[in-house]
Design an enzyme around this catalytic site. Structure first.
Site, PDB file in Angstrom:
ATOM      1  N   TYR A   1       0.865  -1.186   0.000  1.00  0.00           N
ATOM      2  CA  TYR A   1       0.000   0.000   0.000  1.00  0.00           C
ATOM      3  C   TYR A   1       0.893   1.224   0.000  1.00  0.00           C
ATOM      4  O   TYR A   1       1.861   1.279   0.770  1.00  0.00           O
ATOM      5  CB  TYR A   1      -0.894   0.003   1.248  1.00  0.00           C
TER       6      TYR A   1
ATOM      7  N   LYS B   1       5.815   8.815   8.921  1.00  0.00           N
ATOM      8  CA  LYS B   1       5.642   8.226  10.251  1.00  0.00           C
ATOM      9  C   LYS B   1       6.760   8.572  11.242  1.00  0.00           C
ATOM     10  O   LYS B   1       6.772   9.668  11.812  1.00  0.00           O
ATOM     11  CB  LYS B   1       5.462   6.710  10.101  1.00  0.00           C
TER      12      LYS B   1
ATOM     13  N   ASP C   1       9.343   2.478  -1.061  1.00  0.00           N
ATOM     14  CA  ASP C   1       8.383   3.127  -0.161  1.00  0.00           C
ATOM     15  C   ASP C   1       8.744   2.696   1.257  1.00  0.00           C
ATOM     16  O   ASP C   1       8.364   1.608   1.698  1.00  0.00           O
ATOM     17  CB  ASP C   1       6.952   2.717  -0.528  1.00  0.00           C
TER      18      ASP C   1
END
Ligand code: KE4
Length: 441
Positions: A153, A276, A248
């Protein structure tokens, strides 16, 4: 899935009231779908505060937290130094819409930890980071096609919300309503860890492929590491066909080591996406890489990207306060904690006769209810017993341990997860697995 789940002896009135109120004004009562608990059934908790490795819901129930804001909180909740840094910056203002020393300092720290990043750009989410990196790759190469992998994702940009077309189709089909098929025509979706599939597609389409984007350790189908051979193949094929390799690392960046998963695999991507941890729980994203590629970005080059709060002082202060407290030694400690948790989980499951597969990487792990010896791709994950995961989730929640409310998410620990909390977790897991085993009959 029944809505009424056992709640042990936990009072849940306040969360329930808030959920009923939230549903009147927020879609599904949440601001991000996974928080709705729909994957595990039942009503979501409303959290009132976090402290160290614990979170407390609106009714005052405390839980050992393994969501950690989906991986962002590597220092745990309300770290004193982090809070102080945010408070001090707030007294000087929250946003200027102009450059600050803070963003330079954080960028320097990131670039020195991840050598493949020669230049970077801050944005405010992982979605923005991957969307911008892909546009930059298309602008740099002049090509259109994008290769991604099932189970990974990368945020919710239209052309990333895809599932594989039939067979090894050279196009994908939308996985979300509202995405026109034409928007996914340039996206090729392949099985994760499937070297032959990637080689086949590059042989057929390589001349048109602008980039490959991959999570070097997938964290969005549970924790599923890429094989080194797979990543080496991606690196070789993208070089051979003049395409860019995008890692990613929104989850893995500063989660597996003081740097990226790329530092561990020893593979250098052309672009890296981060998020994050580098924001310490405040809104952030970043993308960076080779100077020659990054200089194609405005204001130096023709690829446009912009953001009102990009590099905002609060996120920068939070990110700096976080990275300043991390070192290689931190990750050795975190790995030791993960090793203790996962070894005990595997052993307990075997003692109760429950087939589970535990996967882990750095300070993240997953438990899959399956007989499979290995979990290497999304099909393997789909074949696991998700109903049993849901029961495990609720059994643990009733015993004061908060796991991600979805079998497709990773479990995260922080430096605040102490021995007492891990003991509590393992006691809860032992009782929860035994309860599952009795249900199994
Ligand atoms: P955001 O736009 O949600 O900040 O980041 C998108 C993203 C990009 N890349 C990776 C590898 C990611 O894991 C994410 C977002 N992660 C999910 C949880 N796995 C965010 C939680 C949510 O969607 O509520």
């Amino acid at each position: 899935m029944s809505n009424m789940r056992s709640s042990g002896n936990r009072r849940l009135e306040r969360s329930s009231e808030l959920y009923a109120r939230a549903r009147q004004v927020l879609v599904g009562g949440v601001n991000s779908p996974v928080r709705s608990f729909r994957s595990v059934g039942g009503e979501p908790l409303f959290i009132q505060r976090g402290e160290g490795c614990y979170i407390y819901d609106a009714d005052g129930n405390g839980y050992v937290d393994y969501v950690c804001s989906w991986g962002a909180l590597i220092l745990g909740h309300a770290d004193a130094d982090l809070v102080r840094a945010i408070q001090e910056q707030a007294t000087r203002g929250t946003s200027y819409g102009a450059s600050t020393e803070l963003e330079v300092e954080l960028a320097e720290k990131i670039a020195s930890a991840i050598p493949s990043i020669e230049l970077l750009r801050f944005v405010n989410s992982g979605t923005e980071a991957t969307m911008s990196a892909i546009r930059l790759a298309r602008g740099y190469t002049g090509k259109k096609k994008l290769v991604k992998f099932e189970g990974c994702y990368h945020g919710h940009a239209d052309y990333l919300l895809t599932k594989a077309g039939s067979g090894l189709a050279t196009y994908s089909i939308p996985s979300s309503a509202g995405v026109p098929e034409s928007f996914t025509q340039e996206t090729i979706t392949l099985p994760f860890n499937d070297i032959a599939a990637v080689e086949e597609v590059f042989k057929r389409e390589g001349a048109e492929i602008a980039a490959v984007i991959v999570e070097p350790v997938a964290g969005n189908m549970g924790v599923v590491p890429a094989s080194r051979e797979f990543l080496i193949t991606l690196r070789e094929l993208t070089e051979r066909y003049n395409a860019l390799l995008i890692f990613d690392e929104v989850i893995t960046g500063f989660r597996l080591t003081y740097g990226g998963a790329q530092n561990i695999y020893g593979i250098t991507p052309d672009l890296t996406c981060l998020g994050k941890v580098i924001g310490g729980g405040l809104p952030i994203g970043a993308y960076g890489g080779r100077e020659e590629v990054m200089k194609k970005l405005a204001p130096l080059g023709p690829v446009y990207q912009a953001g009102t709060l990009s590099g905002n002082p609060l996120s920068m202060a939070a990110g700096l306060a976080t990275l300043k407290k991390l070192s290689q030694a931190t990750y050795e400690t975190l790995s030791g904690k993960i090793e203790r948790i996962t070894t005990a989980l595997q052993r307990t499951a075997e003692e109760t006769g429950l087939p589970v597969k535990i996967t882990k990487a750095g300070a993240m792990f997953s438990i899959f209810f399956t007989n499979k010896d290995n979990i290497t791709n999304y099909d393997d994950v789909l074949a696991c017993d998700r109903e049993r995961f849901s029961h495990f989730f609720w059994n643990m929640l009733d015993r004061g341990v908060y796991l991600p409310p979805s079998p497709f998410e990773a479990m995260f620990i922080s430096t605040a997860h102490n021995e007492e909390a891990i003991d509590k977790t393992l006691e809860a897991a032992s009782a929860s697995l035994a309860e599952l085993s009795r249900e199994k009959g």
